[in-house]
Write an enzyme that holds these catalytic residues in place. Structure first.
Site, short mmCIF file in Angstrom:
data_model
loop_
_atom_site.label_atom_id
_atom_site.label_comp_id
_atom_site.label_asym_id
_atom_site.label_seq_id
_atom_site.Cartn_x
_atom_site.Cartn_y
_atom_site.Cartn_z
N ARG A 235 0.92 -1.17 0.10
CA ARG A 235 -0.20 -0.04 0.05
C ARG A 235 0.89 1.27 0.10
NH1 ARG A 235 -3.12 -3.43 3.61
NH2 ARG A 235 -4.76 -3.90 2.47
N LYS B 89 3.29 11.48 -10.58
CA LYS B 89 2.55 10.57 -11.57
C LYS B 89 3.27 9.32 -11.90
CE LYS B 89 -0.09 13.87 -14.25
NZ LYS B 89 -0.36 14.53 -15.69
N GLU C 165 10.01 19.53 -24.16
CA GLU C 165 9.57 19.66 -22.97
C GLU C 165 10.11 21.07 -22.37
OE1 GLU C 165 6.63 18.37 -21.79
OE2 GLU C 165 6.70 16.52 -22.50
N LYS D 145 8.12 23.20 -13.01
CA LYS D 145 7.37 22.04 -12.85
C LYS D 145 7.21 21.91 -11.25
CE LYS D 145 5.90 17.52 -13.80
NZ LYS D 145 5.99 16.26 -14.65
N GLU E 217 -3.62 17.67 -10.50
CA GLU E 217 -4.24 18.17 -11.80
C GLU E 217 -5.69 18.51 -11.82
OE1 GLU E 217 -1.98 16.94 -15.44
OE2 GLU E 217 -4.10 16.10 -15.88
N ARG F 151 -1.80 22.36 -13.09
CA ARG F 151 -1.17 21.49 -13.57
C ARG F 151 -1.31 21.13 -14.95
NH1 ARG F 151 1.44 15.92 -10.58
NH2 ARG F 151 2.83 15.33 -12.40
N ASN G 13 0.28 20.43 -19.99
CA ASN G 13 -0.06 19.54 -21.27
C ASN G 13 -0.22 20.42 -22.30
OD1 ASN G 13 -0.34 17.31 -19.90
ND2 ASN G 13 -2.17 18.26 -18.74
N HIS H 211 0.18 18.89 -25.94
CA HIS H 211 0.04 17.57 -25.72
C HIS H 211 -1.07 16.98 -26.44
CE1 HIS H 211 3.50 17.75 -23.37
NE2 HIS H 211 3.66 16.77 -22.94
N HIS I 46 -0.21 13.92 -28.50
CA HIS I 46 -0.80 12.57 -28.14
C HIS I 46 -1.57 11.85 -29.44
CE1 HIS I 46 -0.99 13.21 -23.55
NE2 HIS I 46 0.21 12.87 -23.98
N HIS J 207 8.06 10.95 -28.02
CA HIS J 207 7.06 11.93 -27.49
C HIS J 207 7.45 13.37 -27.82
CE1 HIS J 207 4.14 13.33 -24.41
NE2 HIS J 207 5.22 13.82 -23.92
N1 GLY Z 1 3.82 15.37 -17.86
C1 GLY Z 1 2.98 16.29 -17.30
C2 GLY Z 1 2.80 16.19 -15.82
O1 GLY Z 1 3.22 15.88 -15.18
O2 GLY Z 1 1.75 16.58 -15.30
#
Ligand code: GLY
Length: 364
Positions: free
Chosen positions: A126, A148, A190, A231, A241, A245, A249, A252, A256, A268
């Site tokens: 957990r 993430k 990026e 970031k 997000e 956040r 994107n 993106h 994508h 990417h």
């Molecule tokens: N790659 C975008 C983020 O980490 O929110």
């Protein structure tokens, strides 16, 4: 600030689980000291890609010197590492090695490795600690920071995952020295994105000397630190997000769709580059930005060898790809857009005509 072999910076990520991102050189001892200081940690499981065996050897020696028992597990490269099978093999290894609640996972590699390692740490018992050690430019400036984690399934990329913040992130700039040029160029997308959404100095550095922006002994360390700082600020304010956040994107949504259309054979960063061109052209048609800002995108991206045009021969496929983006709301395609450098907004549900006109503009 950017002398070869001497750059150092520490960036704090705040919020409920604060941590630091340390940028520097020869970081094995610092990583080991950090792992050794985690309360009760006795074992460190280093998850790494095969090609990083030598790097993992050095890290293992440092961890053992710091008194930790090391578990080594190799994972497949790139997206092949982010599968349920690969996650299952990691869980089996942690089980065999008796990894406990207070032990630590170390994710060593590119974005796929750090995403997987974070997910393994998040789900083992957990949730145990993870230290992220990104080795590609893309992972340094994006994937490894912000918590993430996830794996891919037949339903899509990153649909299974969770937020699990690392105990620390270590960016060893020496890893840049062996990266292929293509990988540095792709990762730069990026960084340039970060310049457009939040840090005009990044854009000025590319405009002053694009070649130096690709060099580890040039502007690259400062660009990494600037990107991580943006970031860190964004995820400190909005980890999950729910608002801010989303600005990460930028480029993106179309990017994508390009990745999907190209069966993920495109890097990417290259897809994000054409994604930024697309949304810049769309923003021009929506009256949000000037043609000069569109040209600034084209000039900067082109100056480091990133693509600024894209023609799939079939806009319908790209449109379908954009409609599948998980950031969409209420059936509307949503784009992060700019009104100026450092000023973001959203375009929600643009007309099919605007989308097609923006696409036509980048096919030439
Ligand atoms: N790659 C975008 C983020 O980490 O929110």
């Amino acid at each position: 600030m950017s002398t070869a072999g001497t750059f150092e910076s520490t960036i704090a990520v705040t919020g409920p689980s604060p941590y630091t991102v340390r940028i520097g050189h020869n970081m094995d001892d610092a990583i080991a000291a950090c792992a050794g200081q985690l309360p009760g940690a006795r074992k460190a499981a280093v998850l790494h890609q095969e090609a990083l065996g030598d790097v993992a050897d050095g890290l293992q020696r440092a961890l053992e010197t710091a008194g930790l028992e090391v578990v080594r597990h190799t994972i497949p490269d790139a997206e092949a590492g982010k599968t349920l099978t690969s996650a299952g093999a990691c869980w089996d290894e942690l089980g065999r090695s008796g990894m406990g609640r207070r032990d630590v996972v170390i994710g060593l590699g590119g974005g796929a490795a750090t995403d997987l390692a974070g997910f393994i740490a998040a789900t083992w018992m957990r949730g145990i600690a993870v230290i992220q050690v990104p080795t590609t430019l893309l992972a340094m400036v994006d994937a490894a920071v912000g918590g993430k984690t996830g794996i891919n399934t037949a339903a899509g990329k990153n649909l299974v995952g969770c937020f699990h913040e690392p105990a620390a992130v270590f960016i060893d700039l020496d890893r840049l020295l062996t990266l292929p040029a293509d990988e540095i160029i792709a990762g730069s997308a990026e960084i340039i994105k970060t310049g457009f959404i939040a840090d005009p100095r990044i854009l000025e550095l590319y405009e002053s000397d694009p070649r130096a922006c690709l060099r580890p002994d040039g502007h690259l360390p400062e660009l990494i630190a600037r990107s991580v700082a943006v970031k860190a600020r964004v995820v400190s304010e909005d980890l999950q997000e729910s608002g801010l956040r989303e600005i990460l994107n930028y480029g993106h949504t179309f990017g994508h769709a390009v990745e999907l259309r190209e069966n993920f054979a495109w890097r990417h960063g290259r897809a994000v580059a054409v994604g930024m061109m697309f949304v810049a052209e769309l923003s021009l048609r929506e009256g949000l930005i000037t043609g000069d800002l569109v040209e600034r995108h084209r000039r900067i991206l082109g100056s480091v060898g990133l693509p600024t045009t894209y023609d799939s021969g079939c806009f319908e496929d790209l449109y379908a790809g954009m409609t599948r983006d998980k950031k969409n709301r209420d059936g509307h395609i949503r784009f992060v857009a700019l009104t100026d450098v450092g000023r973001t907004t959203r375009i929600e549900g643009p007309s099919a005509e605007s989308l097609e006109a923006a696409y036509t503009a980048i096919t030439v």
